[in-house]
Write a protein that holds these residues in place. Structure first.
Motif, mmCIF file in Angstrom:
data_model
loop_
_atom_site.group_PDB
_atom_site.id
_atom_site.type_symbol
_atom_site.label_atom_id
_atom_site.label_comp_id
_atom_site.label_asym_id
_atom_site.label_seq_id
_atom_site.Cartn_x
_atom_site.Cartn_y
_atom_site.Cartn_z
ATOM 1 N N VAL A 61 -3.121 73.993 97.034
ATOM 2 C CA VAL A 61 -3.113 75.455 96.963
ATOM 3 C C VAL A 61 -2.343 75.905 95.720
ATOM 4 N N GLU A 62 -1.230 75.239 95.435
ATOM 5 C CA GLU A 62 -0.442 75.571 94.242
ATOM 6 C C GLU A 62 -1.278 75.418 92.974
ATOM 7 N N ARG A 63 -2.077 74.363 92.876
ATOM 8 C CA ARG A 63 -2.926 74.161 91.694
ATOM 9 C C ARG A 63 -3.926 75.298 91.530
ATOM 10 N N VAL A 64 -4.512 75.752 92.629
ATOM 11 C CA VAL A 64 -5.463 76.865 92.547
ATOM 12 C C VAL A 64 -4.747 78.114 92.033
ATOM 13 N N LEU A 65 -3.569 78.389 92.551
ATOM 14 C CA LEU A 65 -2.811 79.558 92.099
ATOM 15 C C LEU A 65 -2.482 79.472 90.610
ATOM 16 N N GLY A 74 -3.576 81.809 87.069
ATOM 17 C CA GLY A 74 -2.624 82.680 86.389
ATOM 18 C C GLY A 74 -1.210 82.729 86.916
ATOM 19 N N ALA A 75 -0.941 82.192 88.096
ATOM 20 C CA ALA A 75 0.427 82.200 88.605
ATOM 21 C C ALA A 75 1.273 81.211 87.805
ATOM 22 N N HIS A 124 -4.430 86.375 95.062
ATOM 23 C CA HIS A 124 -2.982 86.140 95.147
ATOM 24 C C HIS A 124 -2.448 85.713 93.778
ATOM 25 N N ALA A 125 -3.170 84.839 93.094
ATOM 26 C CA ALA A 125 -2.741 84.353 91.776
ATOM 27 C C ALA A 125 -2.668 85.499 90.776
ATOM 28 N N ASN A 160 0.518 89.288 87.558
ATOM 29 C CA ASN A 160 0.840 90.670 87.184
ATOM 30 C C ASN A 160 2.211 91.120 87.677
ATOM 31 N N ASN A 161 2.854 90.307 88.505
ATOM 32 C CA ASN A 161 4.166 90.636 89.068
ATOM 33 C C ASN A 161 5.077 89.421 88.939
#
Length: 171
Positions: free
Chosen positions: A124-128, A132-133, A86-87, A92-93
């Protein structure tokens, strides 16, 4: 390739240092017992590999519900591969955005559950973000115990309600 892994490890170390400084070990849990609810401690530095989702259809095949242990805000290792994908899709988007809905089971006070749902969404936000997010692509909301996925007063229902749901807002 080594540079990418080194950079990822460095970013992970920074996130864990920040989380350690902000965490409250010894917070009172749903059960009234003292527990540790640090959010970033299980984020892995190593890449699980895999194909970067290249299309919207591929991203829709990924898991978007991430379950948590009782009174914990630690992302479980089995969910890291999907979160990393997902990240990468988000990276990439840049116009894509997600909302992370944090949830808890019904045990605990309303206030505690709202805070725990928020900590889960932030984990979850930290993992993303480590993968790369961009923070501008992510919105976090806590519903606490207010929107159960499964109604029931037993572990089977509670385990499905301790979750973060990842929802794409635009692509």
């Amino acid at each position: 390739m080594r540079s990418v892994h080194f950079t990822k490890a460095l970013a992970l170390a920074a996130v864990m240092a920040i989380a350690a400084g902000c965490s409250s070990s010894g917070s009172k849990g749903d059960s009234g017992a003292l527990t540790d609810t640090v959010g970033a401690s299980s984020i892995g530095a190593g890449s699980t590999g895999g194909v970067t989702p290249g299309s919207w259809e591929e991203v829709q095949q990924l898991r978007n519900v991430f379950l948590f242990e009782f009174d914990r805000a630690v992302v479980r290792p089995e969910f890291l591969p999907d979160l990393e994908k997902h990240a990468r899709f988000l990276a990439n988007n840049p116009s894509a955005r997600v909302r992370l809905d944090g949830h808890t089971d019904e045990r605990g006070t309303r206030e505690y559950n709202m805070a725990l749902g928020e900590r889960r969404a932030q984990a979850v936000e930290r993992v993303l973000m480590v993968n790369g997010a961009n923070s501008g692509q992510i919105e976090s909301v806590s519903y606490g115990e207010e929107r159960p996925a499964v109604v029931g007063n037993h572990e089977g229902a509670w385990s499905q309600n301790r979750r973060v749901e990842l929802r794409y807002l635009s692509r």
